[in-house]
Design a protein around this motif. Structure first.
Motif, PDB file in Angstrom:
ATOM      1  N   VAL A 131       5.900  -0.926  10.027  1.00  0.00           N
ATOM      2  CA  VAL A 131       4.705  -1.566   9.466  1.00  0.00           C
ATOM      3  C   VAL A 131       4.111  -2.545  10.477  1.00  0.00           C
ATOM      4  CG1 VAL A 131       3.799  -3.000   7.597  1.00  0.00           C
ATOM      5  CG2 VAL A 131       5.496  -1.243   7.100  1.00  0.00           C
ATOM      6  N   ALA A 132       4.963  -3.268  11.192  1.00  0.00           N
ATOM      7  CA  ALA A 132       4.465  -4.170  12.236  1.00  0.00           C
ATOM      8  C   ALA A 132       3.675  -3.395  13.283  1.00  0.00           C
ATOM      9  CB  ALA A 132       5.634  -4.900  12.896  1.00  0.00           C
ATOM     10  N   SER A 133       4.170  -2.217  13.654  1.00  0.00           N
ATOM     11  CA  SER A 133       3.452  -1.407  14.647  1.00  0.00           C
ATOM     12  C   SER A 133       2.106  -0.942  14.117  1.00  0.00           C
ATOM     13  CB  SER A 133       4.312  -0.204  15.069  1.00  0.00           C
ATOM     14  OG  SER A 133       4.353   0.797  14.062  1.00  0.00           O
ATOM     15  N   LEU A 134       1.993  -0.731  12.801  1.00  0.00           N
ATOM     16  CA  LEU A 134       0.705  -0.348  12.217  1.00  0.00           C
ATOM     17  C   LEU A 134      -0.291  -1.498  12.311  1.00  0.00           C
ATOM     18  CD1 LEU A 134       1.810   1.587   8.982  1.00  0.00           C
ATOM     19  CD2 LEU A 134       1.352   2.487  11.273  1.00  0.00           C
ATOM     20  N   HIS A 135       0.174  -2.728  12.055  1.00  0.00           N
ATOM     21  CA  HIS A 135      -0.699  -3.895  12.214  1.00  0.00           C
ATOM     22  C   HIS A 135      -1.286  -3.911  13.624  1.00  0.00           C
ATOM     23  CE1 HIS A 135       0.401  -6.727   8.707  1.00  0.00           C
ATOM     24  NE2 HIS A 135       0.933  -5.552   8.428  1.00  0.00           N
TER      25      HIS A 135
ATOM     26  N   ALA B 288       0.819  -1.217   0.000  1.00  0.00           N
ATOM     27  CA  ALA B 288       0.000   0.000   0.000  1.00  0.00           C
ATOM     28  C   ALA B 288       0.850   1.263   0.000  1.00  0.00           C
ATOM     29  CB  ALA B 288      -0.933  -0.006   1.213  1.00  0.00           C
ATOM     30  N   GLY B 289       2.125   1.135   0.344  1.00  0.00           N
ATOM     31  CA  GLY B 289       3.030   2.286   0.321  1.00  0.00           C
ATOM     32  C   GLY B 289       3.080   3.005   1.653  1.00  0.00           C
TER      33      GLY B 289
ATOM     34  N   GLY C  21      -5.029   4.243   2.643  1.00  0.00           N
ATOM     35  CA  GLY C  21      -6.000   4.224   1.556  1.00  0.00           C
ATOM     36  C   GLY C  21      -6.525   2.849   1.185  1.00  0.00           C
ATOM     37  N   VAL C  22      -6.168   1.808   1.943  1.00  0.00           N
ATOM     38  CA  VAL C  22      -6.683   0.460   1.692  1.00  0.00           C
ATOM     39  C   VAL C  22      -7.278  -0.076   2.992  1.00  0.00           C
ATOM     40  CG1 VAL C  22      -4.981   0.016  -0.115  1.00  0.00           C
ATOM     41  CG2 VAL C  22      -4.480  -0.663   2.252  1.00  0.00           C
ATOM     42  N   SER C  23      -7.968  -1.197   2.900  1.00  0.00           N
ATOM     43  CA  SER C  23      -8.501  -1.811   4.112  1.00  0.00           C
ATOM     44  C   SER C  23      -7.359  -2.180   5.048  1.00  0.00           C
ATOM     45  CB  SER C  23      -9.284  -3.078   3.757  1.00  0.00           C
ATOM     46  OG  SER C  23     -10.413  -2.765   2.982  1.00  0.00           O
ATOM     47  N   SER C  24      -7.543  -1.928   6.335  1.00  0.00           N
ATOM     48  CA  SER C  24      -6.538  -2.350   7.298  1.00  0.00           C
ATOM     49  C   SER C  24      -6.499  -3.874   7.344  1.00  0.00           C
ATOM     50  CB  SER C  24      -6.858  -1.784   8.684  1.00  0.00           C
ATOM     51  OG  SER C  24      -8.104  -2.282   9.135  1.00  0.00           O
ATOM     52  N   VAL C  25      -5.392  -4.407   7.850  1.00  0.00           N
ATOM     53  CA  VAL C  25      -5.253  -5.861   7.912  1.00  0.00           C
ATOM     54  C   VAL C  25      -6.320  -6.463   8.816  1.00  0.00           C
ATOM     55  CG1 VAL C  25      -3.713  -7.758   8.570  1.00  0.00           C
ATOM     56  CG2 VAL C  25      -2.784  -5.746   7.417  1.00  0.00           C
ATOM     57  N   ASN C  26      -6.589  -5.817   9.944  1.00  0.00           N
ATOM     58  CA  ASN C  26      -7.599  -6.350  10.862  1.00  0.00           C
ATOM     59  C   ASN C  26      -8.998  -6.285  10.265  1.00  0.00           C
ATOM     60  OD1 ASN C  26      -6.790  -3.475  11.464  1.00  0.00           O
ATOM     61  ND2 ASN C  26      -8.763  -3.506  12.498  1.00  0.00           N
ATOM     62  N   ALA C  27      -9.288  -5.250   9.483  1.00  0.00           N
ATOM     63  CA  ALA C  27     -10.610  -5.142   8.866  1.00  0.00           C
ATOM     64  C   ALA C  27     -10.808  -6.217   7.807  1.00  0.00           C
ATOM     65  CB  ALA C  27     -10.794  -3.760   8.248  1.00  0.00           C
TER      66      ALA C  27
END
Length: 324
Positions: free
Chosen positions: A79-83, A38-39, A96-102
């Motif tokens: 990126v791990a912290s974003l997850h 996703a960048g 701008g994309v669906s989150s991993v949890n969603a």
């Protein structure tokens, strides 16, 4: 320097995208690649490359691969912290994309974040004990910051002090360590590395204050995630903390709305955002951000007069301009 940075970031991007291919299962590969593909700003690896500019020029070719690997480590940890953050915040979108949890659920998001941390640890181990220690300290601070945010301030702790402790761990730690990792791999002196760490700590706090302001003032399309996400999940960002002290009638209404917490209706959140945008708290938060940026610039003055130092100073201007 610009050519080196562009070349370095291109290599970093390729290596980041290649990391997921090392997953043993195609599903795992898809999930861990999701936010990487996703960048994003890629600020942390850029800071790693800039930190490396303070090493001896004659060693650049020799240390190049290690510096790039350190930059990959910095972004993998981010990126791990974003997850993990998106699980805690119940976020629906990211970049701008669906989150991993969603898209795949909280369990998958948590363990895919762990996978990214383990990959970062593997790469750090290839760079030697000093890099392992730096990466481990950074991960510990990230976790501590997240835990502090989760449990809230103690009875004797000021909310503002608690907020600063949280963002020091969640935001400033990785920005400071990204700079230190590049300096460490490139052979910068301890005093230069310390100055970069100090700069990074102040820049990281300022950057998070900027994110807090954007969450309130910027449209969702610009954010790449829902506007007012902090309000929706009950996170007390800096403008919220400052607005709670507003003694005007609007402040009283704002306190009443905020007391409803994350269960407030969309209409109530919309009114809360409108009041926050009109509150003196927004300008007060900008003042606190600018103070941190001044301290960051001051930390740079002891560094050698190189293009990288001017680039880091310019980055302070970028952070300020995001939420003018």
């Amino acid at each position: 320097m610009r050519r080196r940075l562009r070349r370095g970031m291109d290599v970093v991007e390729g290596r980041l995208r290649g990391c997921s291919l090392e997953a043993a299962d195609p599903f795992v590969a898809e999930v861990v690649a999701h936010l990487i593909e996703a960048g994003g700003k890629r600020l942390r690896p850029l800071l790693t490359l800039l930190g490396a500019e303070f090493g001896p020029a004659e060693r650049r070719a020799e240390v190049w691969d290690g510096v790039v690997t350190a930059a990959v480590v910095a972004e993998l940890v981010h990126v791990a912290s974003l997850h993990h953050d998106d699980v805690m915040d119940e976020a629906q979108t990211r970049h701008g994309v669906s989150s991993v949890n969603a898209r795949w659920g909280n369990g998958v998001a948590t363990f895919s974040g762990d996978w990214l941390l383990s990959k970062a640890a593997q790469l750090a181990a290839e760079l030697g004990p000093a890099m392992v220690q730096l990466q481990a300290r950074t991960s510990r601070r990230l976790v501590e910051g997240q835990m502090l945010e989760l449990v809230g301030p103690s009875e004797r702790q000021r909310r503002l002090d608690h907020y600063l402790a949280v963002i020091s761990g969640k935001s400033a730690a990785l920005i400071a360590s990204s700079l230190c990792a590049g300096a460490l791999q490139a052979g910068a002196t301890p005093s230069e590395t310390d100055s970069l760490a100090e700069y990074g700590e102040h820049l990281g706090v300022a950057f998070q204050i900027g994110d807090d302001l954007l969450d309130i003032t910027a449209p969702s399309e610009r954010l790449g995630k829902e506007r007012g996400r902090d309000l929706a999940v009950g996170v007390e960002s800096l403008p919220v903390l400052l607005a709670l002290e507003d003694d005007r009638p609007q402040g009283a209404e704002l306190r009443e709305l905020l007391a409803a917490g994350p269960d407030a209706t969309p209409e109530a959140r919309s009114r809360t955002l409108a009041l926050l945008c009109a509150s003196p708290a927004v300008d007060q938060a900008r003042v606190m951000r600018d103070d941190r940026l001044r301290r960051a610039r001051r930390a740079l003055t002891v560094l050698p007069d190189r293009p990288a130092r001017h680039a880091l100073a310019s980055l302070c201007g970028f952070v300020a301009s995001r939420t003018r």
